[in-house]
Design an enzyme around this catalytic site. Structure first.
Site, short mmCIF file in Angstrom:
data_model
loop_
_atom_site.label_atom_id
_atom_site.label_comp_id
_atom_site.label_asym_id
_atom_site.label_seq_id
_atom_site.Cartn_x
_atom_site.Cartn_y
_atom_site.Cartn_z
N THR A 38 0.95 -1.26 -0.02
CA THR A 38 -0.05 -0.10 0.12
C THR A 38 0.95 1.32 0.14
O THR A 38 1.98 1.16 -0.03
CB THR A 38 -0.87 0.07 1.22
N THR A 125 -1.98 -3.01 19.50
CA THR A 125 -1.69 -1.77 20.14
C THR A 125 -1.99 -1.13 21.33
O THR A 125 -3.19 -1.64 21.78
CB THR A 125 -1.91 -0.59 18.92
N ASP A 126 -1.53 -0.42 22.08
CA ASP A 126 -1.95 -0.02 23.52
C ASP A 126 -3.26 0.89 23.09
O ASP A 126 -4.12 1.09 23.99
CB ASP A 126 -0.87 0.85 23.97
N GLU A 127 -3.49 1.37 21.82
CA GLU A 127 -4.68 2.34 21.72
C GLU A 127 -6.01 1.55 21.78
O GLU A 127 -7.03 2.33 21.98
CB GLU A 127 -4.45 2.79 20.15
N TYR A 150 -9.39 3.45 13.52
CA TYR A 150 -8.14 2.79 13.61
C TYR A 150 -8.13 1.79 14.81
O TYR A 150 -8.04 0.45 14.68
CB TYR A 150 -6.94 3.54 13.62
N LYS A 154 -8.45 -2.35 15.25
CA LYS A 154 -7.43 -3.39 15.90
C LYS A 154 -7.92 -4.18 17.06
O LYS A 154 -7.69 -5.27 17.48
CB LYS A 154 -6.37 -2.48 16.32
N TYR A 207 -0.79 19.37 16.99
CA TYR A 207 -2.01 19.24 17.34
C TYR A 207 -2.57 20.15 18.69
O TYR A 207 -1.90 19.54 19.44
CB TYR A 207 -2.70 17.78 17.29
P1 NAD Z 1 3.15 0.79 8.41
O1 NAD Z 1 2.00 1.50 8.13
O2 NAD Z 1 4.29 1.53 8.26
O3 NAD Z 1 3.24 -0.70 7.61
C1 NAD Z 1 2.11 -1.32 7.42
C2 NAD Z 1 2.56 -2.40 6.34
O4 NAD Z 1 1.41 -3.27 6.09
C3 NAD Z 1 2.85 -1.68 4.99
O5 NAD Z 1 3.83 -2.30 4.35
C4 NAD Z 1 1.56 -2.00 4.06
O6 NAD Z 1 1.74 -2.07 2.68
C5 NAD Z 1 1.05 -3.30 4.66
N1 NAD Z 1 -0.42 -3.59 4.55
C6 NAD Z 1 -1.64 -2.87 4.60
N2 NAD Z 1 -2.63 -3.48 4.30
C7 NAD Z 1 -2.23 -4.54 3.64
C8 NAD Z 1 -3.06 -5.74 3.34
N3 NAD Z 1 -4.43 -5.68 3.04
N4 NAD Z 1 -2.28 -6.91 2.91
C9 NAD Z 1 -0.95 -7.05 2.97
N5 NAD Z 1 -0.22 -5.92 3.41
C10 NAD Z 1 -0.88 -4.83 3.92
O7 NAD Z 1 2.78 0.40 10.02
P2 NAD Z 1 3.73 0.04 11.34
O8 NAD Z 1 4.03 1.20 12.00
O9 NAD Z 1 4.85 -0.71 10.92
O10 NAD Z 1 2.84 -0.99 12.05
C11 NAD Z 1 2.81 -2.44 11.97
C12 NAD Z 1 1.64 -3.04 12.95
O11 NAD Z 1 2.17 -2.49 14.35
C13 NAD Z 1 0.35 -2.43 12.81
O12 NAD Z 1 -0.24 -3.64 12.98
C14 NAD Z 1 0.23 -1.37 13.86
O13 NAD Z 1 -1.29 -1.37 14.39
C15 NAD Z 1 1.01 -2.30 14.87
N6 NAD Z 1 1.66 -0.85 15.85
C16 NAD Z 1 2.26 0.10 15.51
C17 NAD Z 1 2.84 1.24 16.37
C18 NAD Z 1 3.34 2.26 16.02
O14 NAD Z 1 4.00 3.15 16.69
N7 NAD Z 1 3.60 2.45 14.60
C19 NAD Z 1 2.69 0.64 17.70
C20 NAD Z 1 1.99 -0.60 18.26
C21 NAD Z 1 1.68 -1.29 16.99
O1 DAU Z 2 0.29 3.95 20.49
C1 DAU Z 2 0.56 3.18 19.13
C2 DAU Z 2 -0.13 3.61 18.11
O2 DAU Z 2 0.98 4.93 17.79
C3 DAU Z 2 0.07 2.76 16.93
O3 DAU Z 2 -1.03 1.91 16.89
C4 DAU Z 2 -0.29 3.51 15.60
O4 DAU Z 2 0.02 2.78 14.50
C5 DAU Z 2 0.59 4.71 15.39
O5 DAU Z 2 0.44 5.61 14.45
C6 DAU Z 2 0.61 5.64 16.60
O6 DAU Z 2 -0.44 6.48 16.80
P1 DAU Z 2 -0.53 7.98 17.33
O7 DAU Z 2 -1.59 8.77 16.86
O8 DAU Z 2 -0.31 8.00 18.76
O9 DAU Z 2 0.70 8.47 16.26
P2 DAU Z 2 1.33 9.74 15.73
O10 DAU Z 2 2.49 9.68 15.24
O11 DAU Z 2 -0.01 10.07 14.47
O12 DAU Z 2 0.83 10.82 16.75
C7 DAU Z 2 1.53 10.91 17.95
C8 DAU Z 2 1.07 12.23 18.48
O13 DAU Z 2 1.45 13.20 17.88
C9 DAU Z 2 -0.24 12.08 18.79
O14 DAU Z 2 -0.69 12.76 20.06
C10 DAU Z 2 -0.84 13.34 17.68
C11 DAU Z 2 0.32 14.05 17.30
N1 DAU Z 2 0.46 14.64 16.20
C12 DAU Z 2 0.64 13.82 15.17
C13 DAU Z 2 0.98 14.25 13.92
C14 DAU Z 2 0.84 13.40 12.74
C15 DAU Z 2 0.60 16.00 16.09
O15 DAU Z 2 0.75 16.87 17.08
N2 DAU Z 2 0.87 16.56 14.78
C16 DAU Z 2 0.99 15.58 13.75
O16 DAU Z 2 1.07 16.36 12.56
#
Ligand code: NAD
Ligand code: DAU
Length: 336
Positions: A38, A125-127, A150, A154, A207
């Site tokens: 994606t 995720t913790d969310e 989102y 999850k 934000y």
């Molecule tokens: P990301 O958005 O960077 O990557 C997601 C990947 O999944 C991408 O490579 C995308 O191409 C692939 N994907 C999406 N839809 C798909 C589908 N239908 N089939 C196959 N592949 C598909 O996400 P991330 O930040 O690496 O997060 C990975 C996982 O960890 C997620 O499940 C997210 O909920 C979880 N998570 C993320 C965080 C964080 O802070 N980023 C924290 C806790 C948990």
């Molecule tokens: O807690 C785990 C989660 O953390 C994961 O499950 C999600 O996949 C991951 O995207 C992340 O979610 P958040 O919403 O916490 O992450 P984000 O980086 O989008 O935002 C972090 C904080 O910063 C949140 O309080 C919103 C704020 N923010 C974010 C963006 C993108 C801003 O203030 N400005 C911004 O432009």
């Protein structure tokens, strides 16, 4: 040698997990990286592994039952990272979140069950726990109370897998981690967005008042936690993963500005995210006591190294910040 199916392997955490599995330090694992590529999936994240005989890549959707079934026949363990992962996008439209995060998880679980594969690690995720007030922590017993489309998607997947364990004895383990940062994170998330905007001479959109709290963990610590759970976790259990590192968004913004030699005039306070969760904080005692895992990376050092990574990998992120990305940015930020 076990074969691990890593879904979402071309995304941020998935590609760091593949790196860990193929490193000398880990056991002998063969990796099938599976990703539909994606907007968030990027083959450049996996280019280091081309030619490694323990690694293969398959372009596929986790909702594609036939393709998943074909691949599952060769698999011993599944680690499901594939997801739509950005909260702001789920506010614009929840469609893909429901499809991938819920139905995609169902497809993977059904196929794994049919093939009697081994463990199924669901990276959640913790969310799913919702938001905290000024004190307290999420434990594994905290009731689920997701606030965004989102996190609701999850949480639904977590509930479905819980039921599969209860009903079918499905060997699932769920991890719930806090906010990750580190190399290869897509520049829509707070840290890489702010770093790359500043490197482009643009402002950073904070934000609301910026006093929201997240519990930041380095992606390599998260990946080590997932591997430890895969090897030592108990089936049917949930494990919270965090780094005991609560930070206000505005403080992180200040650290990034300082590192890049910019002043506060680069901060733009924009309209808050609808339904914005105020505070997350994780209690990961269970990981420490039952698995023997603890986060290793000190935040200031980890953030410093991450900013340097973006400084040294301009080609990687500037290739992303074009075309569709710019359209998304306009839609997300134009009227705030
Ligand atoms: P990301 O958005 O960077 O990557 C997601 C990947 O999944 C991408 O490579 C995308 O191409 C692939 N994907 C999406 N839809 C798909 C589908 N239908 N089939 C196959 N592949 C598909 O996400 P991330 O930040 O690496 O997060 C990975 C996982 O960890 C997620 O499940 C997210 O909920 C979880 N998570 C993320 C965080 C964080 O802070 N980023 C924290 C806790 C948990
Ligand atoms: O807690 C785990 C989660 O953390 C994961 O499950 C999600 O996949 C991951 O995207 C992340 O979610 P958040 O919403 O916490 O992450 P984000 O980086 O989008 O935002 C972090 C904080 O910063 C949140 O309080 C919103 C704020 N923010 C974010 C963006 C993108 C801003 O203030 N400005 C911004 O432009």
């Amino acid at each position: 040698m076990s074969t691990v199916l890593v879904t979402g392997a071309a995304g941020f955490i998935g590609c760091n997990f593949v790196r860990l599995l193929l490193s000398e330090a880990s056991g002998d694992y063969r990796v099938i990286a599976y990703d539909s590529l994606t907007y968030a999936g990027n083959l450049a994240n996996l280019s280091d592994f081309e030619g490694n005989d323990r690694y293969s890549f398959i372009k596929g959707d986790i909702c594609d039952e036939e393709k998943v079934d074909e691949v599952m026949a060769q698999v011993d363990v599944v680690v499901n990272f594939a997801a739509e992962s950005h909260v702001d996008r789920s506010i614009l439209s929840s469609r893909e979140f429901i499809r991938t995060n819920i139905d995609g998880t169902r497809v993977l679980a059904e196929s794994a069950r049919r093939h009697k594969t081994g463990r199924f690690i669901q990276v959640s995720t913790d969310e799913v726990y919702g938001a905290l007030g000024p004190s307290g922590y999420f434990t594994e017993e905290t009731p689920l109370s997701p606030n965004s489309p989102y996190s609701a998607s999850k949480a639904s997947a977590d509930m479905l897998l819980r039921a599969y364990h209860h009903t079918h004895g499905f060997p699932v383990i769920v991890t719930r981690c806090s906010n990750n940062y580190g190399p290869y994170q897509f520049p829509e998330k707070l840290i890489p967005l702010f770093v790359t905007n500043l490197l482009e001479g643009k402002k950073v959109p904070v934000y609301g008042d910026g006093r929201q709290v997240r519990d930041w963990i380095h992606v390599e610590d998260h990946c080590r936690a997932v591997l430890a759970v895969m090897e030592k976790g108990k089936e049917g259990e949930v494990y919270n993963v965090g780094s005991n590192n609560e930070q206000y968004n505005i403080d992180i913004t200040q650290l990034i500005l300082e590192h890049l030699g910019k002043d506060e005039s680069y901060i733009e306070h924009v309209t808050d995210r609808p339904g914005h969760d105020r505070r997350y904080a994780i209690d990961s005692t269970k990981m420490k006591e039952q698995i023997g895992w603890e986060a290793q990376t000190e935040f200031k050092q980890g953030l410093h190294d991450t900013i340097e990574w973006y400084l040294n990998n301009k080609e990687w992120w500037s290739a992303i910040k074009t075309g569709e990305y710019l359209k998304y940015y306009e839609k997300q930020y134009a009227n705030r």
